[in-house]
Write a protein that holds these residues in place. Structure first.
Motif, PDB file in Angstrom:
ATOM      1  N   UNK A  89       0.825  -1.206   0.000  1.00  0.00           N
ATOM      2  CA  UNK A  89       0.000   0.000   0.000  1.00  0.00           C
ATOM      3  C   UNK A  89       0.865   1.264   0.000  1.00  0.00           C
ATOM      4  N   UNK A  90       1.997   1.224   0.674  1.00  0.00           N
ATOM      5  CA  UNK A  90       2.898   2.381   0.706  1.00  0.00           C
ATOM      6  C   UNK A  90       3.387   2.729  -0.698  1.00  0.00           C
ATOM      7  N   UNK A  91       3.665   1.725  -1.517  1.00  0.00           N
ATOM      8  CA  UNK A  91       4.094   1.979  -2.895  1.00  0.00           C
ATOM      9  C   UNK A  91       2.991   2.687  -3.674  1.00  0.00           C
ATOM     10  N   UNK A  92       1.759   2.291  -3.436  1.00  0.00           N
ATOM     11  CA  UNK A  92       0.626   2.921  -4.108  1.00  0.00           C
ATOM     12  C   UNK A  92       0.505   4.385  -3.701  1.00  0.00           C
ATOM     13  N   UNK A  93       0.622   4.674  -2.425  1.00  0.00           N
ATOM     14  CA  UNK A  93       0.548   6.059  -1.949  1.00  0.00           C
ATOM     15  C   UNK A  93       1.713   6.881  -2.518  1.00  0.00           C
ATOM     16  N   UNK A  94       2.898   6.292  -2.567  1.00  0.00           N
ATOM     17  CA  UNK A  94       4.055   6.997  -3.106  1.00  0.00           C
ATOM     18  C   UNK A  94       3.910   7.325  -4.583  1.00  0.00           C
ATOM     19  N   UNK A  95       3.442   6.366  -5.374  1.00  0.00           N
ATOM     20  CA  UNK A  95       3.262   6.648  -6.800  1.00  0.00           C
ATOM     21  C   UNK A  95       2.143   7.656  -7.013  1.00  0.00           C
ATOM     22  N   UNK A  96       1.094   7.574  -6.203  1.00  0.00           N
ATOM     23  CA  UNK A  96       0.021   8.564  -6.306  1.00  0.00           C
ATOM     24  C   UNK A  96       0.546   9.959  -5.979  1.00  0.00           C
ATOM     25  N   UNK A  97       1.401  10.063  -4.963  1.00  0.00           N
ATOM     26  CA  UNK A  97       1.980  11.363  -4.598  1.00  0.00           C
ATOM     27  C   UNK A  97       2.839  11.911  -5.738  1.00  0.00           C
ATOM     28  N   UNK A  98       3.567  11.041  -6.423  1.00  0.00           N
ATOM     29  CA  UNK A  98       4.365  11.496  -7.563  1.00  0.00           C
ATOM     30  C   UNK A  98       3.467  11.992  -8.692  1.00  0.00           C
ATOM     31  N   UNK A  99       2.377  11.281  -8.967  1.00  0.00           N
ATOM     32  CA  UNK A  99       1.424  11.723  -9.993  1.00  0.00           C
ATOM     33  C   UNK A  99       0.842  13.075  -9.600  1.00  0.00           C
ATOM     34  N   UNK A 100       0.471  13.218  -8.339  1.00  0.00           N
ATOM     35  CA  UNK A 100      -0.114  14.461  -7.839  1.00  0.00           C
ATOM     36  C   UNK A 100       0.853  15.632  -7.997  1.00  0.00           C
ATOM     37  N   UNK A 101       2.126  15.428  -7.589  1.00  0.00           N
ATOM     38  CA  UNK A 101       3.095  16.519  -7.696  1.00  0.00           C
ATOM     39  C   UNK A 101       3.380  16.864  -9.156  1.00  0.00           C
ATOM     40  N   UNK A 102       3.497  15.857 -10.012  1.00  0.00           N
ATOM     41  CA  UNK A 102       3.758  16.124 -11.428  1.00  0.00           C
ATOM     42  C   UNK A 102       2.578  16.835 -12.075  1.00  0.00           C
ATOM     43  N   UNK A 103       1.364  16.435 -11.725  1.00  0.00           N
ATOM     44  CA  UNK A 103       0.179  17.096 -12.275  1.00  0.00           C
ATOM     45  C   UNK A 103       0.108  18.543 -11.796  1.00  0.00           C
ATOM     46  N   UNK A 104       0.467  18.769 -10.543  1.00  0.00           N
ATOM     47  CA  UNK A 104       0.471  20.143 -10.024  1.00  0.00           C
ATOM     48  C   UNK A 104       1.493  20.998 -10.759  1.00  0.00           C
ATOM     49  N   UNK A 105       2.651  20.424 -11.049  1.00  0.00           N
ATOM     50  CA  UNK A 105       3.684  21.176 -11.766  1.00  0.00           C
ATOM     51  C   UNK A 105       3.300  21.367 -13.235  1.00  0.00           C
ATOM     52  N   UNK A 106       2.579  20.433 -13.819  1.00  0.00           N
ATOM     53  CA  UNK A 106       2.153  20.566 -15.216  1.00  0.00           C
ATOM     54  C   UNK A 106       1.100  21.657 -15.368  1.00  0.00           C
ATOM     55  N   UNK A 107       0.247  21.798 -14.355  1.00  0.00           N
ATOM     56  CA  UNK A 107      -0.812  22.806 -14.451  1.00  0.00           C
ATOM     57  C   UNK A 107      -0.321  24.194 -14.080  1.00  0.00           C
ATOM     58  N   UNK A 108       0.691  24.280 -13.233  1.00  0.00           N
ATOM     59  CA  UNK A 108       1.183  25.593 -12.809  1.00  0.00           C
ATOM     60  C   UNK A 108       2.693  25.572 -12.648  1.00  0.00           C
ATOM     61  N   UNK A 109       3.465  25.279 -13.732  1.00  0.00           N
ATOM     62  CA  UNK A 109       4.921  25.256 -13.566  1.00  0.00           C
ATOM     63  C   UNK A 109       5.459  26.632 -13.191  1.00  0.00           C
ATOM     64  N   UNK A 110       6.370  26.640 -12.234  1.00  0.00           N
ATOM     65  CA  UNK A 110       6.972  27.903 -11.803  1.00  0.00           C
ATOM     66  C   UNK A 110       6.143  28.656 -10.786  1.00  0.00           C
ATOM     67  N   UNK A 111       5.005  28.127 -10.400  1.00  0.00           N
ATOM     68  CA  UNK A 111       4.147  28.786  -9.412  1.00  0.00           C
ATOM     69  C   UNK A 111       3.842  27.814  -8.292  1.00  0.00           C
TER      70      UNK A 111
END
Length: 184
Positions: A89-111
């Motif tokens: 389950x920890x691996x699932x949470x970790x990969x989800x966190x990476x998706x979340x951070x990458x999506x946040x950076x894709x929608x607002x890079x530099x902010x």
């Protein structure tokens, strides 16, 4: 990620070293350990690349979308593995966190991506709470582990089969995840 360059480079070094050790762990004789080490190596190297300070290089938007796709695939694989063994389950949470951070950076890079003025997004807060708790829990578990016993007696344990090093690896990645979420 955002933040000063020096801590960013330390985070890059920590994550890259963790990813490299996880590659060594993939040489284990135990299939389950090899599979887990492969996912952790992907996380370590992915976090290292994501942690490169923005003052050095600002990735184009498409790079963050590639991250979403790669770690989204890793999340699907982790979800499939969790169905058979809840230990992952920890691996699932970790990969989800990476998706979340990458999506946040894709929608607002530099902010900064926050919920409001001076606050943090609720999902960021939940992930911070989870990873901070995981750091505390795994830190307490870092006690020396006895040698693996076989039918013929104790055998020497190779680098890929050292449980205390695997725990230290997971602890360092969780610490890095906390640092990265704080700068999001």
């Amino acid at each position: 990620m955002h933040g000063p360059a020096s801590p960013g480079w330390l985070l890059v070094a920590l994550c890259a070293a963790t990813g490299a050790y996880c590659l060594l762990r993939m040489r284990s004789a135990v299939e389950e350990q090899r599979r887990a080490a492969g996912g952790e190596a992907l996380m370590g190297f992915g976090m290292a690349v994501m942690a490169v300070p923005a003052v050095v290089v600002t990735p184009p938007r498409w790079a963050w979308i590639v991250y979403v796709v790669v770690f989204g695939g890793a999340a699907v694989r982790a979800l499939w593995t969790v169905r058979r063994n809840a230990h992952h389950l920890h691996h699932l949470v970790g990969t989800f966190a990476m998706v979340y951070m990458a999506a946040a950076m894709a929608t607002a890079p530099g902010h900064h991506v926050h919920a409001g003025h001076g606050g943090i997004a609720p999902l960021t807060g939940v992930l911070l709470f989870y990873f901070a708790g995981y750091v505390l829990w795994s830190g307490m578990r870092l006690v020396p582990v006895t040698a693996v016993a076989t039918a013929g007696g104790a055998r020497s344990v190779g680098w890929g089969d050292r449980p205390e090093l695997a725990r230290a690896c997971r602890l360092s990645m969780a610490l890095a995840m906390v640092a990265m979420l704080l700068t999001l």
